[in-house]
Design a protein around this motif. Structure first.
Motif, PDB file in Angstrom:
ATOM      1  N   THR A 540     -32.987  20.923  -6.157  1.00 38.43           N
ATOM      2  CA  THR A 540     -32.961  21.328  -4.452  1.00 38.43           C
ATOM      3  C   THR A 540     -33.649  20.441  -3.531  1.00 38.43           C
ATOM      4  O   THR A 540     -33.823  20.780  -2.391  1.00 38.43           O
ATOM      5  N   THR A 541     -34.013  19.517  -4.044  1.00 39.02           N
ATOM      6  CA  THR A 541     -35.168  18.670  -3.318  1.00 39.02           C
ATOM      7  C   THR A 541     -34.497  17.291  -2.831  1.00 39.02           C
ATOM      8  O   THR A 541     -34.742  16.440  -2.050  1.00 39.02           O
ATOM      9  N   GLY A 542     -33.062  17.001  -3.392  1.00 39.35           N
ATOM     10  CA  GLY A 542     -32.459  15.909  -2.959  1.00 39.35           C
ATOM     11  C   GLY A 542     -31.828  16.009  -1.555  1.00 39.35           C
ATOM     12  O   GLY A 542     -32.140  17.143  -0.686  1.00 39.35           O
ATOM     13  N   VAL A 543     -31.442  14.759  -0.953  1.00 35.88           N
ATOM     14  CA  VAL A 543     -30.726  14.700   0.375  1.00 35.88           C
ATOM     15  C   VAL A 543     -29.591  15.912   0.596  1.00 35.88           C
ATOM     16  O   VAL A 543     -29.412  16.637   1.370  1.00 35.88           O
ATOM     17  N   SER A 558     -24.505  20.545   2.281  1.00 36.82           N
ATOM     18  CA  SER A 558     -25.675  21.101   2.604  1.00 36.82           C
ATOM     19  C   SER A 558     -26.876  20.258   2.094  1.00 36.82           C
ATOM     20  O   SER A 558     -26.698  19.541   1.273  1.00 36.82           O
ATOM     21  N   SER A 559     -28.119  20.143   3.020  1.00 33.54           N
ATOM     22  CA  SER A 559     -29.032  19.615   2.381  1.00 33.54           C
ATOM     23  C   SER A 559     -30.141  20.604   2.142  1.00 33.54           C
ATOM     24  O   SER A 559     -29.985  21.922   2.096  1.00 33.54           O
ATOM     25  N   GLN A 560     -31.624  20.079   2.101  1.00 31.73           N
ATOM     26  CA  GLN A 560     -32.500  21.143   1.982  1.00 31.73           C
ATOM     27  C   GLN A 560     -32.636  22.104   2.837  1.00 31.73           C
ATOM     28  O   GLN A 560     -32.300  22.022   3.894  1.00 31.73           O
ATOM     29  N   HIS A 561     -33.165  23.299   2.704  1.00 31.09           N
ATOM     30  CA  HIS A 561     -33.201  24.547   3.433  1.00 31.09           C
ATOM     31  C   HIS A 561     -31.891  24.831   4.250  1.00 31.09           C
ATOM     32  O   HIS A 561     -31.867  25.319   5.121  1.00 31.09           O
ATOM     33  N   ASP A 562     -30.861  24.561   3.454  1.00 31.10           N
ATOM     34  CA  ASP A 562     -29.462  24.962   3.835  1.00 31.10           C
ATOM     35  C   ASP A 562     -29.115  24.128   5.172  1.00 31.10           C
ATOM     36  O   ASP A 562     -28.359  24.783   5.914  1.00 31.10           O
ATOM     37  N   ASN A 563     -29.959  23.096   5.220  1.00 28.70           N
ATOM     38  CA  ASN A 563     -29.329  22.373   6.763  1.00 28.70           C
ATOM     39  C   ASN A 563     -27.975  21.882   6.421  1.00 28.70           C
ATOM     40  O   ASN A 563     -27.693  21.233   5.216  1.00 28.70           O
ATOM     41  N   LYS A 564     -27.216  21.788   7.222  1.00 24.19           N
ATOM     42  CA  LYS A 564     -25.675  21.185   7.238  1.00 24.19           C
ATOM     43  C   LYS A 564     -25.970  19.643   7.606  1.00 24.19           C
ATOM     44  O   LYS A 564     -26.412  19.287   8.632  1.00 24.19           O
ATOM     45  N   LEU A 565     -25.229  18.769   6.538  1.00 28.24           N
ATOM     46  CA  LEU A 565     -25.275  17.374   7.024  1.00 28.24           C
ATOM     47  C   LEU A 565     -23.939  16.990   7.722  1.00 28.24           C
ATOM     48  O   LEU A 565     -22.860  17.614   7.554  1.00 28.24           O
ATOM     49  N   ASP A 566     -23.854  16.126   8.694  1.00 29.40           N
ATOM     50  CA  ASP A 566     -22.621  15.828   9.388  1.00 29.40           C
ATOM     51  C   ASP A 566     -22.175  14.573   8.585  1.00 29.40           C
ATOM     52  O   ASP A 566     -22.906  13.382   8.384  1.00 29.40           O
ATOM     53  N   PRO A 567     -20.868  14.830   7.757  1.00 30.54           N
ATOM     54  CA  PRO A 567     -20.603  13.626   6.752  1.00 30.54           C
ATOM     55  C   PRO A 567     -20.350  12.234   7.467  1.00 30.54           C
ATOM     56  O   PRO A 567     -20.347  11.313   6.904  1.00 30.54           O
TER      57      PRO A 567
END
Lengths: 710, 73
Positions: A540-543, A558-567
């Motif tokens: 759960t610590t990866g990008v 999704s990234s850590q802390h459920d942040n959504k990444l912009d592809p």
């Protein structure tokens, strides 16, 4: 559909190409090796044209501008362009072979577009008893391999990336994802079916009500109106929910952009920083001027002279001291004689009255002394003046000079670092587009207002829906009572029941496919994507921590802390490709779709272990309970490097495409014909022959195949 | 095989929740739904599609009437 064989005639430089593809489930991969400008893209377009005709190439160029025949074909000579595809279709009745042939005649003109005839397409079922031609070939093909999903079945490395990321607007990309999910799982077809069955059911209801007459007819009509109103509310609710989602996405995008600009620093803070740095620099410049003045003073000082003349002066003083020791200087007698004459008393005590002999003698002695030794006078003078020099310490200048130089160096350092900081602050200020910040702030405020409006409308609809739903329920009950008392024909009643069953079935299947099946695609996508990029499933610590498909069919990374990444911006190129491939593979597997997955140059931007994992994942033979599939990869020699061992194991067919135009620079052998064209041979990634051998092939350790004929 | 084999697969499970109006009724419903979804590629107008559904409902309905013995009413 699994394509067995592709034959292409006179399509661009593909004069006479015959390629066999693997349909072996245990070896689902076909490798077509081809360097750049060898005909990969032409082959790609030839297959799409063969399947769907000119219509499918519209997004590449206007049909008027498209020329299929080779540029070398002379003006005025007609050229027959043809694509023949042999393929297999497996359904509940078994497996059958088909052949699709499409041809068109093109006559190149001296200037302007080619003169193209009418396309002729023929679809035949190949049976032991002979070929049977099928009517409406397009609709059969659209059923087996829908044209709207051509991007999924036939793509290239760059488009693979654009499917989920890239320059297209995010909304359009998500629409492509939605279309793929809905079409392949059958959700789209079921939605249409439900609407159509509902319409038929309403007709049956009306008919039953008409037959019964009186109260039932009236109640049915009222119920229909209420159900229509309910549907309108639901449609409006859905439309507003989609709008709200779009507004929120837009807000999120603009907020991200604003934060990105603000991440550089607030403009006011940067201006203050610049002002402070400029003041510091002005102050430092003042100190530097003072420091330079100090150094100038030091260079003008007697101390410097003393320091520079220290050696000879010391020697000279020593000699003066020696003369002093010898009593040659200072020449004190002259002064004493003058003093005595002035006092009028000799050192012997006798008076020196004017006119006295003694005084005359003393005056004579004085005159003798004064005239006899000007050198001694000069030496005496030097000795007295040298006394002042003795008080100058040589170290004074050295220390003062060192101190001044030290200050100068410190000041120079401070000025340099402050200048650098000032420059950086000015650059950061230049990056801030004040106009854009203002625009974004205004747009966000406007979006906030729109969001408020939509939420208000949704609230109003909610309230209205409760009321209409209540009326509907009441009216249904009323209808049921009316039906019990009415005299509806048995046939009609049974048909209505069957219609209702069919509607329930369609709805239930739709619900299952929209829910659990999409979730299966989502889970598979997550697993496969992580496998390719080498992310640990438990990490759960990866990008990137997970990927998923939402209930509205959007792909979310999704990234850590459920942040959504912009592809587009936060996922690298290789991962973007991995994401698209994982999506296509997962969807087709869960959907049970047997269709080719044809990718031109899929491994650009991918290297090392990611490349290995990607090839491993997209060529893995299906398990016995999984849907068989077919994957065709068009690869350059550099893409093949490092994954040969996987292809050895997974590929059931190999082909190589080469272009005559690569001789003599890259190709080793000259072909017999002079006209530029591309040819295929059966060489694998481990082989070379007289058609495909390139100058680097021996260095790559490729085996020579003698059986190929030029 | 159609590109949407899951419709039939899921329908086989879901149809079990519906009444069995005659022997083979569930299979007929699945076939009807399969036909409706597959024929969409050949039928662009809703009128054509609804005519097909009406025909299928009539076909299964007449089987139900002759073999099943009545409606839910």
């Amino acid at each position: 559909m699994r394509i067995q064989r592709i034959r292409v005639h006179n399509f661009k430089l593909l004069r006479d190409i015959d390629i066999q593809l693997s349909i072996d489930p245990a070896k689902p991969l076909t490798v077509i090796r081809a360097e750049n400008a060898s005909g990969k893209t032409s082959l790609h377009y030839a297959i799409i044209w063969g399947l769907y005709g000119m219509d499918a190439l519209k997004n590449i160029a206007s049909p008027r501008d498209i020329r299929f025949s080779s540029k070398a074909a002379p003006a005025g000579s007609p050229v027959l362009i043809e694509v023949v595809l042999d393929f297999q279709i497996t359904d509940e009745a078994g497996t059958a072979d088909y052949r699709l042939t499409r041809h068109v005649q093109e006559t190149p003109q001296a200037t302007g577009p080619v003169d193209r005839g009418r396309e002729v397409v023929k679809l035949s079922k190949l049976t032991a008893a002979g070929d049977k031609e099928l009517d409406q070939p397009e609709s059969w093909l659209d059923q087996w391999l829908p044209k709207r999903l051509v991007d999924i079945f036939f793509t290239n490395g760059d488009d693979v990336q654009k499917f989920i990321t890239g320059k297209q607007e995010a909304r359009l990309r998500q629409e492509k994802v939605h279309l793929a999910i809905e079409s392949l799982l059958g959700i789209r077809q079921l939605r249409t079916a439900v609407v159509d069955i509902e319409a038929v059911q309403r007709t049956l209801d009306r008919k039953a009500a008409r037959d019964a007459g009186g109260k039932l007819e009236r109640v049915t009509s009222e119920l229909e109106k209420l159900e229509l109103a309910l549907k309108e509310i639901d449609d409006e609710y859905e439309r507003l929910t989609v709008r709200l989602g779009n507004i929120e996405k837009n807000q999120s995008r603009k907020t991200r952009e604003l934060e990105s600009i603000r991440g550089i620093g607030e403009l006011d803070a940067i201006n203050q920083e610049i002002q402070g740095l400029e003041q510091d620099l002005a102050s430092l410049e003042g100190y530097r001027r003072k420091n330079l003045a100090t150094m100038t003073g030091l260079l003008r000082s007697e101390a410097l002279s003393w320091t520079l003349a220290c050696g000879p002066l010391t020697m000279a003083l020593a000699r003066l001291d020696k003369l002093t020791d010898l009593r040659k200087i200072p020449k004190t007698s002259t002064q004493i004689l003058e003093d005595r004459l002035e006092l009028g008393v000799c050192i012997c005590g006798e008076t020196l009255d004017p006119g006295s002999t003694h005084r005359d003698e003393v005056a004579k002695l004085l005159a003798e002394q004064q005239g006899r030794d000007p050198i001694a006078d000069r030496l005496t003078d030097l000795r007295y003046r040298a006394k002042a020099l003795r008080s100058v310490n040589q170290q004074d200048f050295t220390e003062a000079h060192a101190e001044a130089l030290g200050d100068f160096a410190k000041l120079a350092d401070s000025i340099r670092s402050k200048t650098t900081a000032l420059q950086a602050a000015k650059e950061r200020r230049a990056l801030i587009d004040e106009e854009r910040v203002r625009e974004l702030t205004e747009e966000l405020a406007e979006l906030d207002r729109k969001k408020g409006d939509v939420n208000f409308k949704l609230g109003t609809l909610d309230t209205r829906r409760v009321t209409v739903q209540y009326d509907c329920d009441q009216k249904r009950e009323e209808k049921r009572n009316a039906e019990r008392n009415a005299n509806i024909s048995r046939d009609l009643a049974v048909r209505r029941d069957v219609g209702l069953d069919l509607l329930s079935l369609a709805r239930a299947v739709q619900e299952q496919l929209e829910g659990p099946y999409v979730q299966r695609v989502s889970n598979r996508l997550d697993r496969m994507f992580k496998d390719i990029i080498g992310a640990d499933n438990g990490d759960t610590t990866g990008v990137i921590t997970s990927t998923s498909i939402t209930s509205s069919f959007d792909i979310v990374v999704s990234s850590q802390h459920d942040n959504k990444l912009d592809p587009d911006f936060e996922v690298n190129g290789a991962s973007q490709r991995a994401l698209t491939l994982a999506f296509v593979w997962s969807l087709m597997e869960v959907a049970g779709t047997v269709a080719p997955r044809f990718i031109d140059t899929p491994l650009g931007m991918v290297s090392g272990t990611t490349k290995e994992r990607m090839v491993e994942a997209i060529t893995r033979p299906p398990a016995p309970d999984e849907t068989p599939y077919q994957v065709v990869l068009l690869l350059t020699r550099s893409e093949l490097a490092g994954v040969e061992h996987i292809l050895d194991e997974r590929a059931g067919a190999f082909n190589t495409l080469s272009s005559s135009q690569h001789y003599p620079l890259d190709l080793v052998y000259k072909w017999a014909e002079d006209e530029p064209h591309s040819r295929s041979c059966g060489c694998s990634h481990r082989e070379q022959c007289k058609i495909c051998a390139r100058r680097q092939d021996n260095d790559l350790g490729l085996r020579f195949r003698e059986e190929s004929v030029v | 095989m159609a590109t949407t084999p899951r419709i039939r697969e899921v329908a086989r499970v879901e149809v079990k929740h519906l009444p069995l109006r005659y022997e083979g009724y569930h299979e007929d419903l699945i076939d009807a739904l399969d036909e409706i979804t597959r024929q969409q590629d050949h039928m662009t107008s809703s009128r054509q599609r609804q005519e097909l559904i009406t025909k299928l409902v009539e076909k299964v309905g007449s089987m139900a009437a002759s073999l099943g013995g009545g409606s839910d009413q």
